[in-house]
Design a protein around this motif. Sequence first.
Motif, short mmCIF file in Angstrom:
data_model
loop_
_atom_site.label_atom_id
_atom_site.label_comp_id
_atom_site.label_asym_id
_atom_site.label_seq_id
_atom_site.Cartn_x
_atom_site.Cartn_y
_atom_site.Cartn_z
N GLY A 1 0.76 -1.24 0.00
CA GLY A 1 0.00 0.00 0.00
C GLY A 1 0.79 1.29 0.00
O GLY A 1 0.22 2.38 -0.05
N VAL A 2 2.12 1.19 0.05
CA VAL A 2 2.96 2.40 -0.01
C VAL A 2 4.05 2.23 -1.07
O VAL A 2 4.35 1.10 -1.50
CB VAL A 2 3.61 2.72 1.36
N PHE A 3 4.64 3.35 -1.48
CA PHE A 3 5.66 3.30 -2.53
C PHE A 3 7.06 3.42 -1.95
O PHE A 3 7.31 4.21 -1.03
CB PHE A 3 5.42 4.42 -3.56
N LYS B 1 2.38 13.42 -7.00
CA LYS B 1 1.15 12.67 -6.71
C LYS B 1 1.30 11.26 -7.28
O LYS B 1 1.49 11.10 -8.49
CB LYS B 1 -0.05 13.38 -7.36
N LEU B 2 1.20 10.27 -6.41
CA LEU B 2 1.33 8.87 -6.83
C LEU B 2 -0.04 8.20 -6.86
O LEU B 2 -0.96 8.64 -6.16
CB LEU B 2 2.28 8.12 -5.88
N PRO B 3 -0.20 7.14 -7.66
CA PRO B 3 -1.52 6.50 -7.77
C PRO B 3 -1.92 5.81 -6.48
O PRO B 3 -1.06 5.35 -5.72
CB PRO B 3 -1.32 5.49 -8.91
N GLY B 4 -3.23 5.73 -6.24
CA GLY B 4 -3.72 5.13 -5.00
C GLY B 4 -4.05 3.66 -5.14
O GLY B 4 -3.39 2.79 -4.58
N ASP B 5 -5.07 3.35 -5.92
CA ASP B 5 -5.61 1.99 -5.97
C ASP B 5 -4.93 1.17 -7.08
O ASP B 5 -5.46 1.02 -8.18
CB ASP B 5 -7.13 2.06 -6.20
N VAL B 6 -3.73 0.66 -6.78
CA VAL B 6 -3.01 -0.17 -7.76
C VAL B 6 -2.53 -1.45 -7.08
O VAL B 6 -2.46 -1.55 -5.86
CB VAL B 6 -1.79 0.59 -8.36
N ASP B 7 -2.19 -2.44 -7.91
CA ASP B 7 -1.81 -3.75 -7.40
C ASP B 7 -0.44 -3.73 -6.73
O ASP B 7 0.41 -2.89 -7.03
CB ASP B 7 -1.79 -4.78 -8.54
N GLU B 8 -0.24 -4.72 -5.88
CA GLU B 8 1.07 -4.94 -5.26
C GLU B 8 2.13 -5.12 -6.36
O GLU B 8 1.92 -5.83 -7.34
CB GLU B 8 1.00 -6.22 -4.41
#
Length: 364
Positions: free
Chosen positions: A166-168, A195-202
């Motif tokens: 859930g984090v980059f 701004k980084l994307p929120g709802d993306v896959d692991e």
Amino acid sequence: MKLTEVIKNTIIQNQAPIGFDEFMELALYYPQLGYYRSGSEKFGEKGDFITAPETSDLFGFCLAKQCAQVLNGDNDILEFGAGSGVLAAQVLFELGRLECLPKKYYILELSRELQHRQQQTLAKALPELLERVVWLDKLPEGFKGVVIANEVLDAMPAKRVTQKEGVFYELCVDITKGQLSWTPSDTIFKNPKIKLPGDVDEGYTTEINPRAMAWVDSLYDVLDEALVLLIDYGMHRDEYFHPQRLDGTLRCYYQHKASDNPFVHIGKQDITTSVNFSDIADQAKSSGFQVAGYATQALFLIALGIDNYLLAEEDENRRITLAQQIKQLVLPSAMGESFKVLALSKSTHVKLIGFKEQDLSHKL
């Protein structure tokens, strides 16, 4: 010493992995050995990729028509990273035909080898205008006129980040069993401007470019009155961070073949990332620029009358050649939609003709 060894030594001396932006800086710009610092052919059929100016003179002619809206005989053009010099020759030729030449045509080029090629190109094509061209190695102060950056932002060293739980985290470059390899940082990546994307896959991986944003900011500081034209392949944020774009936009080009492996042909292949035009526009507005237009390359060129050059051509064989060139520049399957044009303005208030067919600024 080989460039691969230079990079490995940098990691060893650092006693830690290096950011991908630092790797990209070394691979592209290390003196004598980096891709843009070596003497190898880069542009055109004999190089690793073909740019729009190498595709057709009409690209530069159309760009010149947009420049002419702002030029008044007492201001200048500044081109960043002018490649082979072909675009400068096209723009100056057409501005001469339009009787709207700039006072000076500045080229900011750090590569001595490319400077030499540009001088040769312009001396051959436009010897009578060569005295107007001035090469710089740093930003000029108090500039007035038009700034052109064609395929410049994509070559600025970018960072890579990858999503985990859930984090980059920043994706860095390390040495594994003697070979260069990817390794995630152990600290969470944070940058309030990005701004980084929120709802993306692991495992979702993408690129960000703080250096390109810093470049926009530094550019604003040296301009008095200017139109800035940024032409590059890229997209707005929602498209850039599409959930299906799992591996980002990193591309490497070697002899017209594309790959996503930056750890081969080091110093001999180009390394690029697509431009997140939303990040660039946000930074531009934060710096003080106004966004004056954003469109696909296709509709920008159509608005500037690229088809009129075809209609005006009387030679049948030449017309067939021009038609093929125009297709390459404007068709969606070629350069037409993957390349965008972003216009920024400082203290200039002209309704730009290049965006009369399309202005997608609202999408940024």
